[in-house]
Design a protein around this motif. Structure first.
Motif, PDB file in Angstrom:
ATOM      1  N   ASP A   1      68.774  17.749  -7.154  1.00 41.09           N
ATOM      2  CA  ASP A   1      68.737  18.514  -8.656  1.00 41.09           C
ATOM      3  C   ASP A   1      67.681  17.389  -9.152  1.00 41.09           C
ATOM      4  O   ASP A   1      67.084  16.526  -8.687  1.00 41.09           O
ATOM      5  CB  ASP A   1      70.158  18.065  -9.142  1.00 41.09           C
ATOM      6  N   VAL A   2      67.524  17.808 -10.463  1.00 36.09           N
ATOM      7  CA  VAL A   2      66.525  16.924 -11.434  1.00 36.09           C
ATOM      8  C   VAL A   2      67.194  16.864 -12.638  1.00 36.09           C
ATOM      9  O   VAL A   2      68.012  17.600 -13.364  1.00 36.09           O
ATOM     10  CB  VAL A   2      65.227  17.605 -11.494  1.00 36.09           C
ATOM     11  N   VAL A   3      67.455  15.468 -13.150  1.00 34.77           N
ATOM     12  CA  VAL A   3      68.181  15.124 -14.352  1.00 34.77           C
ATOM     13  C   VAL A   3      67.228  15.163 -15.615  1.00 34.77           C
ATOM     14  O   VAL A   3      66.091  14.471 -15.477  1.00 34.77           O
ATOM     15  CB  VAL A   3      68.857  14.090 -14.153  1.00 34.77           C
ATOM     16  N   LEU A   4      67.494  15.894 -16.632  1.00 33.30           N
ATOM     17  CA  LEU A   4      66.576  16.021 -17.704  1.00 33.30           C
ATOM     18  C   LEU A   4      67.246  15.331 -19.008  1.00 33.30           C
ATOM     19  O   LEU A   4      68.445  15.200 -19.044  1.00 33.30           O
ATOM     20  CB  LEU A   4      66.454  17.548 -18.428  1.00 33.30           C
TER      21      LEU A   4
ATOM     22  N   VAL B   1      61.884  14.031 -18.137  1.00 33.18           N
ATOM     23  CA  VAL B   1      62.562  14.077 -16.968  1.00 33.18           C
ATOM     24  C   VAL B   1      63.164  12.905 -16.747  1.00 33.18           C
ATOM     25  O   VAL B   1      62.488  11.722 -16.648  1.00 33.18           O
ATOM     26  CB  VAL B   1      61.744  14.640 -15.593  1.00 33.18           C
TER      27      VAL B   1
ATOM     28  N   TYR C   1      58.350  18.066  -0.379  1.00 32.74           N
ATOM     29  CA  TYR C   1      57.903  16.825  -1.212  1.00 32.74           C
ATOM     30  C   TYR C   1      57.637  15.665  -0.230  1.00 32.74           C
ATOM     31  O   TYR C   1      58.404  15.354   0.651  1.00 32.74           O
ATOM     32  CB  TYR C   1      58.866  16.542  -2.271  1.00 32.74           C
TER      33      TYR C   1
ATOM     34  N   TRP D   1      60.998  11.170 -10.960  1.00 35.44           N
ATOM     35  CA  TRP D   1      60.387  12.399 -10.533  1.00 35.44           C
ATOM     36  C   TRP D   1      58.963  12.308 -10.048  1.00 35.44           C
ATOM     37  O   TRP D   1      58.355  13.025  -9.126  1.00 35.44           O
ATOM     38  CB  TRP D   1      60.564  13.342 -11.913  1.00 35.44           C
TER      39      TRP D   1
ATOM     40  N   THR E   1      49.770  23.362  -7.980  1.00 36.25           N
ATOM     41  CA  THR E   1      49.540  23.530  -9.231  1.00 36.25           C
ATOM     42  C   THR E   1      50.581  22.233  -9.859  1.00 36.25           C
ATOM     43  O   THR E   1      51.376  21.973  -9.216  1.00 36.25           O
ATOM     44  CB  THR E   1      50.060  24.762  -9.904  1.00 36.25           C
ATOM     45  N   ARG E   2      50.453  22.156 -11.280  1.00 37.29           N
ATOM     46  CA  ARG E   2      50.876  21.079 -12.064  1.00 37.29           C
ATOM     47  C   ARG E   2      52.174  21.386 -12.410  1.00 37.29           C
ATOM     48  O   ARG E   2      53.153  20.654 -12.686  1.00 37.29           O
ATOM     49  CB  ARG E   2      49.903  20.553 -12.893  1.00 37.29           C
ATOM     50  N   ALA E   3      52.195  22.481 -12.862  1.00 43.86           N
ATOM     51  CA  ALA E   3      53.496  23.251 -13.608  1.00 43.86           C
ATOM     52  C   ALA E   3      54.605  23.696 -12.302  1.00 43.86           C
ATOM     53  O   ALA E   3      54.063  24.505 -11.547  1.00 43.86           O
ATOM     54  CB  ALA E   3      53.330  24.105 -14.537  1.00 43.86           C
ATOM     55  N   ILE E   4      55.864  23.427 -12.377  1.00 36.79           N
ATOM     56  CA  ILE E   4      56.754  23.741 -11.543  1.00 36.79           C
ATOM     57  C   ILE E   4      57.889  24.056 -12.095  1.00 36.79           C
ATOM     58  O   ILE E   4      58.638  23.259 -13.019  1.00 36.79           O
ATOM     59  CB  ILE E   4      56.924  22.819 -10.179  1.00 36.79           C
ATOM     60  N   ALA E   5      58.546  25.146 -11.804  1.00 34.64           N
ATOM     61  CA  ALA E   5      60.073  25.641 -12.480  1.00 34.64           C
ATOM     62  C   ALA E   5      61.038  24.808 -11.818  1.00 34.64           C
ATOM     63  O   ALA E   5      61.228  24.650 -10.302  1.00 34.64           O
ATOM     64  CB  ALA E   5      60.253  27.109 -12.109  1.00 34.64           C
ATOM     65  N   ALA E   6      61.813  24.287 -12.395  1.00 34.99           N
ATOM     66  CA  ALA E   6      62.992  23.632 -11.821  1.00 34.99           C
ATOM     67  C   ALA E   6      63.629  24.184 -11.034  1.00 34.99           C
ATOM     68  O   ALA E   6      64.186  23.543  -9.887  1.00 34.99           O
ATOM     69  CB  ALA E   6      63.928  22.863 -13.163  1.00 34.99           C
ATOM     70  N   SER E   7      63.921  25.669 -11.204  1.00 29.74           N
ATOM     71  CA  SER E   7      64.890  26.216 -10.295  1.00 29.74           C
ATOM     72  C   SER E   7      64.331  26.370  -8.791  1.00 29.74           C
ATOM     73  O   SER E   7      64.731  26.701  -7.820  1.00 29.74           O
ATOM     74  CB  SER E   7      65.095  27.690 -10.805  1.00 29.74           C
TER      75      SER E   7
END
Lengths: 119, 119
Positions: free
Chosen positions: B34-37, B44, B78, B66, B8-14
């Motif tokens: 981590d992911v930097v916003l 992102v 990934y 990302w 799926t396209r949507a993924i929760a950062a956590s």
């Protein structure tokens, strides 16, 4: 570049979850539960805010544009520039429902908040 | 909409942090740290990947777009579609340096990976 509140612009997602959310009157109204990313682009789909509920039981969640949360370094939390009335009338969801259909379940929220978003 | 890998396209950062990263040959090469916003927009800025190091000591980090990370539901990780050679020559950083100056420290990485990014 610092944000209007003087905070730095870059923020690690791992530091966002659990952070308190306040209204413009400085009242704590909830917390950031998570941030949902779009896997196919470099976009943040939406932030998930939790308002109320007892230890997470019966808690309802709001999907809100991430850019509507303004970090306030004084309180160490995010400020949502919306009245209590606007927030109370906003669509709210069960957390699982919010993630279904690729996050499409949250589109009524984006429509609802659009008039209040920064331009 | 599912991604090319069917996810799926949507993924929760956590759910992103700590996830394994593989190369196209299926070899585990590291993890998402981590992911930097971007606090000022719904973007992102970059993903932070950790490659090697012993228990995080001496570990060096890569900033990577990302959208270059493709989720593979078979491995639960990934996939980065880059050769080992390309990855080894990429700029790498100490984690603190990467977050300095609003994440501007990572711009050489974005320049480095740009030719390999999806268009």
């Amino acid at each position: 570049m610092p944000t209007p509140s003087g905070h730095t612009r870059a923020i690690a997602a791992s530091r966002v979850t659990g952070t308190s959310v306040y209204n413009e009157q400085g009242e704590k109204i909830g917390h950031v539960e998570d941030v949902v990313l779009d896997k196919m682009s470099d976009k943040v789909m939406f932030a998930v805010l939790g308002f109320g509920g007892f230890l997470g039981i019966g808690e309802r969640y709001h999907a809100m544009p991430w850019s509507m949360l303004d970090y306030n370094s004084d309180t160490g939390g995010y400020v949502v520039g919306l009245s209590r009335d606007v927030l109370e009338k906003a669509p709210s969801y069960d957390l699982n429902d919010l993630m279904k259909q690729d996050g499409a379940g949250q589109s009524p929220s984006m429509d609802y908040y659009a008039p209040y978003a920064r331009h």
